[in-house]
Design an enzyme around this catalytic site. Structure first.
Site, PDB file in Angstrom:
ATOM      1  N   ASN A   1     -31.432 -38.932 -16.426  1.00 36.42           N
ATOM      2  CA  ASN A   1     -30.514 -38.476 -15.385  1.00 36.42           C
ATOM      3  C   ASN A   1     -30.016 -37.113 -15.849  1.00 36.42           C
ATOM      4  O   ASN A   1     -29.129 -37.008 -16.689  1.00 36.42           O
ATOM      5  CB  ASN A   1     -29.355 -39.473 -15.249  1.00 36.42           C
TER       6      ASN A   1
ATOM      7  N   ARG B   1     -33.708 -39.830 -12.065  1.00 40.20           N
ATOM      8  CA  ARG B   1     -32.801 -39.835 -10.928  1.00 40.20           C
ATOM      9  C   ARG B   1     -32.932 -38.468 -10.246  1.00 40.20           C
ATOM     10  O   ARG B   1     -32.714 -37.433 -10.884  1.00 40.20           O
ATOM     11  CB  ARG B   1     -31.375 -40.028 -11.410  1.00 40.20           C
TER      12      ARG B   1
ATOM     13  N   HIS C   1     -25.498 -41.848  -3.819  1.00 33.89           N
ATOM     14  CA  HIS C   1     -25.201 -43.014  -4.669  1.00 33.89           C
ATOM     15  C   HIS C   1     -26.088 -44.210  -4.301  1.00 33.89           C
ATOM     16  O   HIS C   1     -25.740 -45.358  -4.556  1.00 33.89           O
ATOM     17  CB  HIS C   1     -23.714 -43.438  -4.567  1.00 33.89           C
TER      18      HIS C   1
ATOM     19  N   ARG D   1     -14.210 -32.813  -6.252  1.00 32.88           N
ATOM     20  CA  ARG D   1     -14.685 -32.459  -4.895  1.00 32.88           C
ATOM     21  C   ARG D   1     -13.667 -32.924  -3.862  1.00 32.88           C
ATOM     22  O   ARG D   1     -13.022 -33.961  -4.032  1.00 32.88           O
ATOM     23  CB  ARG D   1     -16.028 -33.128  -4.615  1.00 32.88           C
TER      24      ARG D   1
ATOM     25  N   MET E   1      -9.200 -40.007 -13.855  1.00 32.54           N
ATOM     26  CA  MET E   1      -8.249 -40.950 -13.275  1.00 32.54           C
ATOM     27  C   MET E   1      -7.414 -41.655 -14.339  1.00 32.54           C
ATOM     28  O   MET E   1      -6.218 -41.902 -14.149  1.00 32.54           O
ATOM     29  CB  MET E   1      -9.002 -41.981 -12.422  1.00 32.54           C
TER      30      MET E   1
ATOM     31  N   GLY F   1     -13.780 -47.869 -10.130  1.00 30.28           N
ATOM     32  CA  GLY F   1     -13.899 -49.171  -9.468  1.00 30.28           C
ATOM     33  C   GLY F   1     -13.983 -50.330 -10.456  1.00 30.28           C
ATOM     34  O   GLY F   1     -13.438 -51.406 -10.218  1.00 30.28           O
TER      35      GLY F   1
ATOM     36  N   GLU G   1     -27.402 -47.934 -12.506  1.00 26.48           N
ATOM     37  CA  GLU G   1     -28.416 -47.121 -11.819  1.00 26.48           C
ATOM     38  C   GLU G   1     -29.663 -46.959 -12.687  1.00 26.48           C
ATOM     39  O   GLU G   1     -30.778 -46.896 -12.174  1.00 26.48           O
ATOM     40  CB  GLU G   1     -27.826 -45.736 -11.492  1.00 26.48           C
TER      41      GLU G   1
HETATM   42  P1  ADP Z   1     -19.603 -40.388 -12.963  1.00 28.69           P
HETATM   43  O1  ADP Z   1     -19.528 -40.182 -11.477  1.00 28.69           O
HETATM   44  O2  ADP Z   1     -19.461 -39.115 -13.743  1.00 28.69           O
HETATM   45  O3  ADP Z   1     -20.724 -41.290 -13.416  1.00 28.69           O
HETATM   46  P2  ADP Z   1     -17.926 -42.587 -13.828  1.00 28.69           P
HETATM   47  O4  ADP Z   1     -18.498 -43.642 -12.952  1.00 28.69           O
HETATM   48  O5  ADP Z   1     -18.206 -42.654 -15.283  1.00 28.69           O
HETATM   49  O6  ADP Z   1     -18.239 -41.133 -13.281  1.00 28.69           O
HETATM   50  O7  ADP Z   1     -16.333 -42.609 -13.593  1.00 28.69           O
HETATM   51  C1  ADP Z   1     -15.497 -41.696 -14.233  1.00 28.69           C
HETATM   52  C2  ADP Z   1     -14.084 -41.975 -13.778  1.00 28.69           C
HETATM   53  O8  ADP Z   1     -13.716 -43.317 -14.141  1.00 28.69           O
HETATM   54  C3  ADP Z   1     -13.050 -41.045 -14.413  1.00 28.69           C
HETATM   55  O9  ADP Z   1     -12.115 -40.617 -13.458  1.00 28.69           O
HETATM   56  C4  ADP Z   1     -12.372 -41.967 -15.420  1.00 28.69           C
HETATM   57  O10 ADP Z   1     -11.049 -41.592 -15.668  1.00 28.69           O
HETATM   58  C5  ADP Z   1     -12.420 -43.290 -14.677  1.00 28.69           C
HETATM   59  N1  ADP Z   1     -12.165 -44.411 -15.581  1.00 28.69           N
HETATM   60  C6  ADP Z   1     -12.973 -44.907 -16.547  1.00 28.69           C
HETATM   61  N2  ADP Z   1     -12.319 -45.897 -17.222  1.00 28.69           N
HETATM   62  C7  ADP Z   1     -11.091 -46.016 -16.667  1.00 28.69           C
HETATM   63  C8  ADP Z   1      -9.955 -46.844 -16.898  1.00 28.69           C
HETATM   64  N3  ADP Z   1      -9.959 -47.775 -17.854  1.00 28.69           N
HETATM   65  N4  ADP Z   1      -8.851 -46.674 -16.126  1.00 28.69           N
HETATM   66  C9  ADP Z   1      -8.849 -45.743 -15.161  1.00 28.69           C
HETATM   67  N5  ADP Z   1      -9.876 -44.924 -14.878  1.00 28.69           N
HETATM   68  C10 ADP Z   1     -10.977 -45.058 -15.624  1.00 28.69           C
END
Ligand code: ADP
Length: 401
Positions: free
Chosen positions: A9, A89, A177, A237, A280, A326, A375
Site C-alpha cells: 500500500n 492497493r 474504501h 480533508r 482524534m 471506529g 484491507e
Molecule cells: P488511515 O486512514 O491513515 O489508515 P487509521 O484507520 O489508522 O487511518 O485511523 C487513524 C485515526 O484513528 C487517527 O485519528 C487516530 O487518532 C485514531 N485512533 C487510533 N486509535 C485511537 C484511540 N484509541 N482513540 C481515539 N482515536 C484513535
C-alpha cells in the site's frame, strides 16, 4: 500453485506492506510493516506474527530504493519453494476496472491516466508497481481497486446533476474504501449471517472517513464520490463542500488550484477546525475549545450522512464501526449512537468501552458492531484468487518491459 503474497500500500511518504503465506488456499500473515518518511529520514519498521519487532533507519529513500531495501530484507524470509506474487492497493479504477486486474504494461498506462482523479494517491500506488517492475519484472503484480466494490451502485447514486456528457467523461461518484467495505461484508457473512442479509451502514472512520450503505452486503451508496474528498469530515480533508465556496476562493480570493488542493486535502478537517491536530486520540484528550468544536463537527457530519443513507436503504438493521477511530474511539461511537436513539439504537456502555464485537444491547432495534478492518488480507485474497484463475500462469502475468 503454492505461493507467498506481498501486499503493498504505497503512499506519498510511506509504503506499508504485509507478507502472507499460502497453504492450501488459506492465507496466514507472517510480517507487517512500513517504510515511512520517504524523501526525508526514512524508517523501516516491521513486526512478525510472532511479535518480533525490527526497526532500521534508511538514508533518504524514494519509492524505488525503499522497495529495493524491502526486497533485500525479505530475501532471507521468503520461502524459495514458493512463488512470490504482489498485490497492490490502487485507489482508483475509474470506469474500466471493476475487479482485481493483473498489471501489464498496457494496464499500467491506462491506470496512469486516472492519476488526476486521485492526485494524492494514484501516482504513488503506481510508483510501487513501476519500481517493482525494475527490481524484478518476473513477479506477477495484481492491482486491487478501492473503487471496485462500489461498481454495484445504480446510476442515480453515481450521478451529479450536471449535463450527461460529463458522466460519460467519467465525472461521476465512484466511492472509495472499497477494499475495507468488502472485507467487512465478508466478515459479516461469517460472523453475523442474519445481519449480512439485511440493511447495514458501515462507518470506516480513520484518517480518511466514509460511510457505505450495504443491502445484502452489496454497496448501494457511499459518502465518498468523485474523489476521496467528498462526504464526511476527515483528518485533514474537509468532506462535502458547497461548490460555490470553491468558485469564491478561486475568483474572489485568487487562490490557485494548488493552494486549493492543499487547503481541501491537507489543511482542513479535524486539523483545520481544531488548529491542533488531525489525530482524534489527541483531540479527545485536549482541553481546548477548538478540539471540542472539531469533534462536534465530525460527529454532526456523520449523523447527517447516516440519515441520508438510512433513507436510501429504506430502513436499517445494523451499524458497523471500523478503522482507527471506529475501532478504538469508544467516545466517538458513544456520541454517534446517542444521536441515533430515535432510530432505536441502544448501546451497552461497558461493551462499547471494551471495543467488544457487538456493542448494542439486546433491546436495541439496530445491531451495532465493531469489526476491525483488514484491507491487506482482502488484497492478498484477491491476488491469490486472480492468479489462480485457470488461464493465469506466472509466465504470462509478469508486468514485462
Ligand atoms: P488511515 O486512514 O491513515 O489508515 P487509521 O484507520 O489508522 O487511518 O485511523 C487513524 C485515526 O484513528 C487517527 O485519528 C487516530 O487518532 C485514531 N485512533 C487510533 N486509535 C485511537 C484511540 N484509541 N482513540 C481515539 N482515536 C484513535
Amino acid at each position: 500453485m503454492i505461493c507467498q503474497i506481498l501486499v503493498l500500500n504505497s503512499g506519498s511518504s510511506s509504503i506499508k506492506f504485509s507478507l502472507f503465506d499460502e497453504q492450501e488456499g488459506a492465507l496466514t500473515d507472517l510480517y507487517k510493516g512500513q517504510i515511512s518518511g520517504l524523501g526525508s529520514n526514512a524508517c523501516f519498521t516491521v513486526s512478525s506474527s510472532k511479535n518480533q519487532k525490527f526497526t532500521d533507519l534508511l538514508k533518504t529513500a524514494d519509492h524505488l530504493s525503499a522497495l529495493k531495501y524491502l526486497f533485500d530484507w525479505l530475501e532471507s524470509k521468503l520461502d524459495s519453494n514458493k512463488d512470490l506474487f504482489v498485490g497492490h492497493r490502487v485507489v482508483h479504477g475509474g470506469n474500466h476496472f471493476f475487479s482485481p486486474t493483473v498489471v501489464t504494461p498496457g494496464i499500467l498506462e491506462q491506470l496512469k491516466k486516472l492519476e488526476p482523479l486521485a492526485p494524492l494517491h494514484q501516482a504513488y500506488n503506481l510508483a510501487a508497481i513501476e519500481s517493482l517492475k525494475q527490481i524484478n519484472k518476473a513477479i506477477p503484480q495484481v492491482a486491487c481497486f478501492d473503487t471496485a466494490f462500489h461498481s454495484s451502485h445504480e446510476k442515480p447514486n453515481n450521478q451529479f446533476a450536471l449535463p450527461d456528457e460529463y458522466y460519460e467523461q467519467g465525472i461521476r461518484r465512484y466511492g472509495f474504501h472499497g477494499l475495507s467495505y468488502e472485507y467487512i461484508a465478508t466478515r459479516l457473512k461469517q460472523t453475523e449471517p442474519e445481519l449480512s442479509s439485511g440493511k447495514v451502514i458501515v462507518a470506516h472512520l480513520g484518517n480518511g472517513s466514509s460511510l457505505c450503505a450495504l443491502d445484502q452486503c452489496r454497496s448501494i451508496d457511499s459518502t465518498m464520490g468523485f474523489s476521496a474528498l467528498d462526504g464526511l469530515m476527515m483528518g485533514t480533508r474537509c468532506g462535502s463542500i458547497d461548490a460555490g465556496v470553491i468558485l469564491f476562493l478561486l475568483e474572489e480570493k485568487n487562490m490557485s488550484a494548488q493552494q486549493l488542493t492543499d487547503l481541501l486535502y491537507k489543511k482542513s478537517g479535524l486539523l483545520g477546525v481544531s488548529k491542533i491536530s488531525n489525530d482524534m486520540s489527541l483531540l479527545l484528550k485536549s482541553p481546548e475549545l477548538t478540539a471540542k468544536q472539531a469533534i462536534d463537527l465530525y460527529v454532526h457530519r456523520i449523523i447527517r450522512e447516516v440519515g441520508s443513507l438510512v433513507a436510501l436503504l429504506k430502513g436499517l438493521d445494523g451499524l458497523v464501526f471500523t478503522a482507527g477511530i471506529g475501532e478504538n474511539a469508544n467516545e466517538i461511537r458513544k456520541r454517534i449512537c446517542a444521536e441515533l436513539t430515535w432510530l432505536g439504537v441502544e448501546i451497552d456502555n461497558r461493551a462499547n468501552d471494551e471495543n467488544s464485537p457487538v456493542i448494542s444491547t439486546r433491546n436495541s432495534s439496530i445491531k451495532v458492531c465493531v469489526i476491525p478492518t483488514n484491507e491487506e488480507l482482502m488484497i492478498a485474497q484477491h491476488t491469490f484468487d486472480k492468479l489462480n484463475e485457470k488461464d493465469s500462469t506466472p509466465n504470462n502475468l509478469a508486468v514485462g518491459n
